[in-house]
Design a protein around this motif. Structure first.
Motif: not given
Lengths: 113, 112
Positions: A36, A38, A41-44, A46, B9, B90, B103-105
């Motif tokens: 993954y 990342k 400030a964002e989600g991982p 794929f 957030r 997360l 995943f979400g942010p």
């Protein structure tokens, strides 16, 4: 106990060169591995995966290699681009027996223009 | 396109407050997960759920509880927030036993 380890917390590479990120695991029952990416400030998100029946999987500039005997996998990015700068997590799981992914601690890649 | 959303957030809470973190997925996935991410520790699983009203403890469930009343929604609850729960949280979802997690942010929680 950490079952998936990324021993390099950070890596710097020149643009255009190859980036190699490494990951080791301890549980020989793992049969599915993922990477993954990342951004802050964002989600991982794929990136690429590999099943234990393979030793290599390629997707564009990204290739994952699996060495089951060494319990080691690596992600190769070539050529590296500045937009690849992010934290990379490897993850492992046992398919079909549950849903838990075990994540490494991450490697922060910086690609220098 | 796969979508996992998290209610906030950024959150700032006081020690002792009850905190709710909400996660919603629109992919009809059976499985949902809550992780926390801390520097040097990677992603650690708090709880996961493989069906409505079902839950399983992950690696670090202490101080947390979860609720899954509907398939698309998975809530993480901090019953009495403490400063050591300051972290990035997360949420993720996954279909069936195969495939990847989406995943979400993330929610960055600060407990003062």
């Amino acid at each position: 106990d950490q079952q998936v380890k990324q021993n390099s917390p950070s890596l710097s590479v020149q643009e255009g060169r190859i980036s190699i990120l490494n990951c080791d695991y301890t549980n020989s029952m793992f049969d599915y591995f993922l990477w993954y990416k990342k951004y802050p400030a964002e989600g991982p998100t794929f990136l690429i995966s590999i099943s234990s029946i393979k030793d290599k999987n390629e997707d564009g500039r990204f290739t994952v290699f699996l060495n089951k005997s060494a319990k080691h996998l690596s992600l190769h990015i070539v050529p590296s681009q500045p937009g690849d700068s992010a934290v990379y997590f490897c993850a492992a799981s046992r398919r079909g027996t549950g849903n838990q992914f075990y994540f490494g601690t991450g490697t922060s890649l910086t690609v220098i223009p | 396109d796969v979508k996992v959303t998290q209610s906030s957030r950024y959150l700032v809470k006081r020690t002792g407050e009850k905190v709710f973190l909400e996660c919603v997925q629109d992919m009809d996935h059976e499985n949902m997960f809550w992780y926390r991410q801390d520097p040097g520790l990677g992603l650690r699983l708090i709880y996961f759920s493989y069906d409505v009203k079902m839950k399983e403890k992950g690696d670090i469930p202490e101080g947390y509880s979860v609720s899954r009343e509907k398939k698309e929604r998975f809530s993480l609850i901090l019953e009495s927030a403490s400063t050591n729960q300051t972290s990035m949280y997360l949420c993720a979802s996954k279909a069936g036993r195969e495939g990847t997690q989406y995943f979400g942010p993330g929610t960055r929680l600060l407990v003062l």
